[in-house]
Design a protein around this motif. Structure first.
Motif, PDB file in Angstrom:
ATOM      1  N   CYS A   1      19.736  39.615  -9.039  1.00  0.00           N
ATOM      2  CA  CYS A   1      21.018  39.421  -8.346  1.00  0.00           C
ATOM      3  C   CYS A   1      20.824  39.203  -6.728  1.00  0.00           C
ATOM      4  O   CYS A   1      21.770  38.602  -6.380  1.00  0.00           O
ATOM      5  CB  CYS A   1      21.598  40.695  -8.734  1.00  0.00           C
ATOM      6  N   VAL A   2      19.837  39.429  -6.408  1.00  0.00           N
ATOM      7  CA  VAL A   2      19.614  39.485  -4.726  1.00  0.00           C
ATOM      8  C   VAL A   2      19.304  37.981  -4.571  1.00  0.00           C
ATOM      9  O   VAL A   2      19.740  37.461  -3.406  1.00  0.00           O
ATOM     10  CB  VAL A   2      18.749  40.581  -4.283  1.00  0.00           C
ATOM     11  N   VAL A   3      18.266  37.266  -5.104  1.00  0.00           N
ATOM     12  CA  VAL A   3      17.620  36.155  -4.880  1.00  0.00           C
ATOM     13  C   VAL A   3      19.040  34.969  -5.120  1.00  0.00           C
ATOM     14  O   VAL A   3      18.430  33.873  -4.532  1.00  0.00           O
ATOM     15  CB  VAL A   3      16.422  35.743  -5.568  1.00  0.00           C
ATOM     16  N   VAL A   4      19.608  35.297  -5.857  1.00  0.00           N
ATOM     17  CA  VAL A   4      20.715  34.169  -5.856  1.00  0.00           C
ATOM     18  C   VAL A   4      21.731  34.117  -5.204  1.00  0.00           C
ATOM     19  O   VAL A   4      22.617  33.396  -4.873  1.00  0.00           O
ATOM     20  CB  VAL A   4      21.291  34.180  -7.391  1.00  0.00           C
ATOM     21  N   CYS A   5      22.071  35.338  -4.501  1.00  0.00           N
ATOM     22  CA  CYS A   5      22.978  35.707  -3.621  1.00  0.00           C
ATOM     23  C   CYS A   5      23.283  34.708  -2.091  1.00  0.00           C
ATOM     24  O   CYS A   5      22.380  34.565  -1.607  1.00  0.00           O
ATOM     25  CB  CYS A   5      23.315  37.171  -3.223  1.00  0.00           C
ATOM     26  N   PRO A   6      24.378  33.762  -2.238  1.00  0.00           N
ATOM     27  CA  PRO A   6      24.350  32.800  -0.949  1.00  0.00           C
ATOM     28  C   PRO A   6      24.589  33.696   0.320  1.00  0.00           C
ATOM     29  O   PRO A   6      24.579  33.136   1.300  1.00  0.00           O
ATOM     30  CB  PRO A   6      25.388  31.821  -1.390  1.00  0.00           C
ATOM     31  N   MET A   7      25.007  35.080   0.176  1.00  0.00           N
ATOM     32  CA  MET A   7      25.448  35.651   1.523  1.00  0.00           C
ATOM     33  C   MET A   7      24.117  36.497   1.894  1.00  0.00           C
ATOM     34  O   MET A   7      24.517  37.355   2.842  1.00  0.00           O
ATOM     35  CB  MET A   7      26.519  36.294   1.083  1.00  0.00           C
ATOM     36  N   GLY A   8      23.112  36.496   0.818  1.00  0.00           N
ATOM     37  CA  GLY A   8      22.129  37.468   1.076  1.00  0.00           C
ATOM     38  C   GLY A   8      22.228  38.939   1.189  1.00  0.00           C
ATOM     39  O   GLY A   8      21.534  39.543   1.923  1.00  0.00           O
TER      40      GLY A   8
ATOM     41  N   CYS B   1      30.630  39.613   0.652  1.00  0.00           N
ATOM     42  CA  CYS B   1      30.540  39.360  -0.555  1.00  0.00           C
ATOM     43  C   CYS B   1      31.833  38.632  -0.804  1.00  0.00           C
ATOM     44  O   CYS B   1      32.972  38.997  -0.799  1.00  0.00           O
ATOM     45  CB  CYS B   1      30.791  40.444  -1.554  1.00  0.00           C
ATOM     46  N   ILE B   2      31.602  37.141  -1.150  1.00  0.00           N
ATOM     47  CA  ILE B   2      32.622  36.309  -1.385  1.00  0.00           C
ATOM     48  C   ILE B   2      32.998  36.148  -2.600  1.00  0.00           C
ATOM     49  O   ILE B   2      33.851  35.372  -3.185  1.00  0.00           O
ATOM     50  CB  ILE B   2      32.203  34.865  -0.801  1.00  0.00           C
ATOM     51  N   THR B   3      32.639  37.079  -3.941  1.00  0.00           N
ATOM     52  CA  THR B   3      32.813  37.141  -5.164  1.00  0.00           C
ATOM     53  C   THR B   3      32.625  36.034  -5.922  1.00  0.00           C
ATOM     54  O   THR B   3      33.368  35.389  -6.596  1.00  0.00           O
ATOM     55  CB  THR B   3      34.323  37.605  -5.367  1.00  0.00           C
ATOM     56  N   CYS B   4      31.518  35.312  -5.735  1.00  0.00           N
ATOM     57  CA  CYS B   4      31.065  33.973  -6.145  1.00  0.00           C
ATOM     58  C   CYS B   4      30.591  34.258  -7.529  1.00  0.00           C
ATOM     59  O   CYS B   4      30.322  33.290  -8.552  1.00  0.00           O
ATOM     60  CB  CYS B   4      30.161  33.230  -5.436  1.00  0.00           C
ATOM     61  N   ALA B   5      30.244  35.534  -8.069  1.00  0.00           N
ATOM     62  CA  ALA B   5      29.895  35.987  -9.214  1.00  0.00           C
ATOM     63  C   ALA B   5      28.639  35.528  -9.772  1.00  0.00           C
ATOM     64  O   ALA B   5      28.129  35.698 -10.911  1.00  0.00           O
ATOM     65  CB  ALA B   5      30.715  35.545 -10.454  1.00  0.00           C
ATOM     66  N   LEU B   6      27.841  34.962  -8.785  1.00  0.00           N
ATOM     67  CA  LEU B   6      26.444  34.183  -9.213  1.00  0.00           C
ATOM     68  C   LEU B   6      25.399  35.541  -9.408  1.00  0.00           C
ATOM     69  O   LEU B   6      24.773  35.184 -10.364  1.00  0.00           O
ATOM     70  CB  LEU B   6      25.803  33.592  -8.084  1.00  0.00           C
ATOM     71  N   CYS B   7      25.656  36.535  -9.055  1.00  0.00           N
ATOM     72  CA  CYS B   7      24.874  37.724  -9.172  1.00  0.00           C
ATOM     73  C   CYS B   7      25.041  38.153 -10.755  1.00  0.00           C
ATOM     74  O   CYS B   7      24.252  38.852 -11.384  1.00  0.00           O
ATOM     75  CB  CYS B   7      24.913  39.003  -8.191  1.00  0.00           C
ATOM     76  N   ILE B   8      26.462  38.089 -11.189  1.00  0.00           N
ATOM     77  CA  ILE B   8      26.978  38.294 -12.664  1.00  0.00           C
ATOM     78  C   ILE B   8      25.922  37.326 -13.481  1.00  0.00           C
ATOM     79  O   ILE B   8      25.216  37.924 -14.448  1.00  0.00           O
ATOM     80  CB  ILE B   8      28.345  38.025 -12.655  1.00  0.00           C
ATOM     81  N   ASP B   9      25.917  36.200 -13.241  1.00  0.00           N
ATOM     82  CA  ASP B   9      25.029  35.176 -13.919  1.00  0.00           C
ATOM     83  C   ASP B   9      23.888  35.531 -13.933  1.00  0.00           C
ATOM     84  O   ASP B   9      23.187  35.582 -15.001  1.00  0.00           O
ATOM     85  CB  ASP B   9      25.363  33.987 -13.506  1.00  0.00           C
ATOM     86  N   ALA B  10      23.055  35.866 -13.011  1.00  0.00           N
ATOM     87  CA  ALA B  10      21.628  36.271 -12.991  1.00  0.00           C
ATOM     88  C   ALA B  10      21.360  37.672 -13.624  1.00  0.00           C
ATOM     89  O   ALA B  10      20.565  37.567 -14.359  1.00  0.00           O
ATOM     90  CB  ALA B  10      21.262  36.315 -11.421  1.00  0.00           C
ATOM     91  N   CYS B  11      22.175  38.599 -13.463  1.00  0.00           N
ATOM     92  CA  CYS B  11      21.916  39.946 -13.962  1.00  0.00           C
ATOM     93  C   CYS B  11      22.283  39.882 -15.671  1.00  0.00           C
ATOM     94  O   CYS B  11      21.422  40.443 -16.400  1.00  0.00           O
ATOM     95  CB  CYS B  11      22.914  41.163 -13.303  1.00  0.00           C
TER      96      CYS B  11
END
Ligand code: SF4
Ligand code: SF4
Length: 521
Positions: free
Chosen positions: A282-289, A300-310
């Protein structure tokens, strides 16, 4: 004389000691987001394609409005003071329609934020979309996260120079296209493109493209998440719009903690572990770091990419998805109370699972009906009301208008035959793309006749005027009240100008005044 001088010692540290002071600005630490995959990422690709497609292609859509109007579907025609949007043409007098649309956009943003949090930031904000586009280029040229980190940390070689040059050149090309697309909204796109390429466009066009190229390149390529974190006011404003029922991307530590990289070893020791295996996907996909497991954060811009990763990790582990999910604070608190015995002890994941090891029925989940609450109804009601008013205003707006300005100096002239004359500037607006003949008539002023400067007509109370398609026409009109009329009715009398199109029955009127001396001479 000798003695002891008494004074008080203070146990204190200077708050802003130069020795302890930290630099006001910290250098940016680079973020190398890994490519994510999953339903939210797919949805983001879709939104990106649609929004970029709309932005770049819209100026090239043609819309036939006849010979007297431009054929560009969306055009801000500054020279002629018109805004064209497909079949809608907005004159400066109708700017309330644009203002209404802006108010609707604002209320829509409130509505979206109060229901699904920062969905605008995560999916549709231009900064997000262009950063995503720039990241696509970066990945295509330099590779995914690990390759980019290696390249960044490695020495400058010919390969690194070539890759970096290719990346920045592509970014600049996108930035130029972005700035270029913007100016096409303000003039006929094909003509402006030809003029621009030939160096014949107006200087302001080149300046605008240069400015937007620079901002797109710097914001999208170089500053990225810093724009959202430090420059954009929206993260601060939206805090006032969120409530405990708003959806936000949430790490569900009531089922994830205690996290462990060695769950089997912990189980063998009789220790309870949560679902989080601390893989940092979840950390490595986050565009906000950021690490969403640290809780809600302004970044957190709630892009939900961490949801996909997890979810991908949970799938591989054979566990239920949703360790990171969209959740409301109310649901989160209820589940946390369940997992901690109302705060009596740390999280025990077994308390949120049933006998078969599945998530227990008592666990609260988001239901769409939770979106319907007073706040969202108020926002939606306001949004709909303004929308309906705008549609009503659009459907019932006048296509023929008249505006009148009475001469102030002199207010009136007494002519040699004893009649009184006032001068007026009358502006007629023909808002249809066809020529038409209209009549201008005087009303409510006894004994009034008029003469129009530049028109060959017999003085009377009515005059015929031809109006060009989609144009305004200005007339200088002198209204004369014959001697003996209006005496004793005061210094200011009421005068109405009426314009009528006998063919379409469009009509408009303007009430003004006719000035005269108290008593006729
Ligand atoms: S924490 Fe998750 S939702 Fe928030 S910005 Fe990072 S990836 Fe996007
Ligand atoms: S991706 Fe999921 S399992 Fe991996 S660290 Fe993040 S929350 Fe834990």
């Amino acid at each position: 004389m000798s003695g002891t001088v008494e004074f008080e010692r203070h146990d204190a540290q200077p708050v802003n000691s130069a020795r302890l002071r930290r630099p006001l600005y910290a250098a940016r630490r680079k973020i190398f987001p890994k490519r994510a995959s999953g339903p939210f990422r797919t949805f983001k690709w879709l939104v990106m394609a649609v929004t970029l497609g709309i932005y770049y292609l819209t100026p090239w859509i043609r819309w036939d409005r006849g010979p007297h109007a431009p054929d560009q579907a969306v055009l801000v025609d500054i020279a002629n003071r018109r805004f064209y949007f497909f079949f809608i043409e907005i004159w400066p007098q109708e700017f309330f329609l644009v203002a209404g649309l802006l108010v609707m956009a604002g209320l829509g943003l409130f509505l979206v934020t109060s229901t699904v949090g920062r969905a605008w930031c995560g999916y549709a904000c231009p900064q997000t979309v262009w950063v995503d586009l720039f990241l696509v280029v970066e990945r295509a040229i330099e590779g995914d996260r690990n390759a980019r980190i290696r390249l960044d940390q490695g020495p400058w070689t010919a390969r690194k120079l070539a890759l970096r040059s290719a990346k920045h050149a592509t970014w600049v090309a996108i930035a130029v296209a972005t700035g270029g697309a913007w100016i096409f909204y303000f003039a006929d796109a094909p003509t402006l493109l030809a003029d621009f390429a030939a160096g014949k466009a107006a200087p302001v066009a080149y300046a605008t493209v240069a400015l937007l190229t620079a901002t797109t390149y710097v914001f999208g390529g170089l500053m990225r998440e810093q724009v959202c974190t430090y420059m954009c006011p929206w993260p601060r404003i939206q805090a006032a719009m969120l409530d405990e029922h708003s959806l936000t991307v949430t790490y569900n530590d009531w089922r994830g903690e205690p996290r462990s990289r060695h769950a089997k070893r912990a189980a063998a020791q009789g220790l309870e572990t949560g679902d989080c295996v601390d893989c940092n996907a979840c950390v490595v996909v986050c565009p906000m770091g950021i690490d969403i497991r640290d809780g809600q954060q302004l970044e957190c811009i709630t892009c939900a990419l961490c949801i996909d990763a997890c979810d991908g990790v949970m799938d591989r582990l054979g566990r239920e998805r949703g360790l990171i999910s969209y959740a409301t604070l109310v649901d989160y608190n209820a589940n946390m109370a369940l997992a901690t015995g109302n705060g009596a002890h740390p999280v025990r994941p077994s308390l949120v699972r049933d006998g078969a090891g599945r998530i227990a029925d008592a666990v609260a989940h988001f239901r769409p009906k939770k979106l319907f609450r007073p706040r969202t109804f108020i926002y939606f009601g306001g949004w709909s009301l303004i929308g309906l008013l705008l549609v009503y205003g659009l459907l019932t707006r006048d296509r023929l208008e008249i505006n009148v300005l009475r001469d102030r100096n002199p207010q009136y002239v007494v002519l040699s035959d004893g009649s009184i004359r006032n001068g007026y500037t009358v502006k007629l607006l023909n808002k249809i793309p066809e020529q038409r003949s209209v009549t201008v008539a005087l009303a409510e002023l006894p004994g009034a006749t008029m003469s129009v400067v530049g028109l060959d007509h017999v003085e009377g109370d009515t005059v015929a005027v031809t109006l060009e398609p989609d144009r305004a026409r200005s007339l200088k009109i002198y209204v004369r009240q014959a001697r003996g009329h209006g005496d004793g009715q005061g210094r200011t009398q009421r005068l109405v100008f009426r314009v009528t199109d006998p063919a379409s029955l469009d009509a408009a009127a303007y009430v003004t005044s006719f000035e005269r001396p108290e008593t006729n001479r």
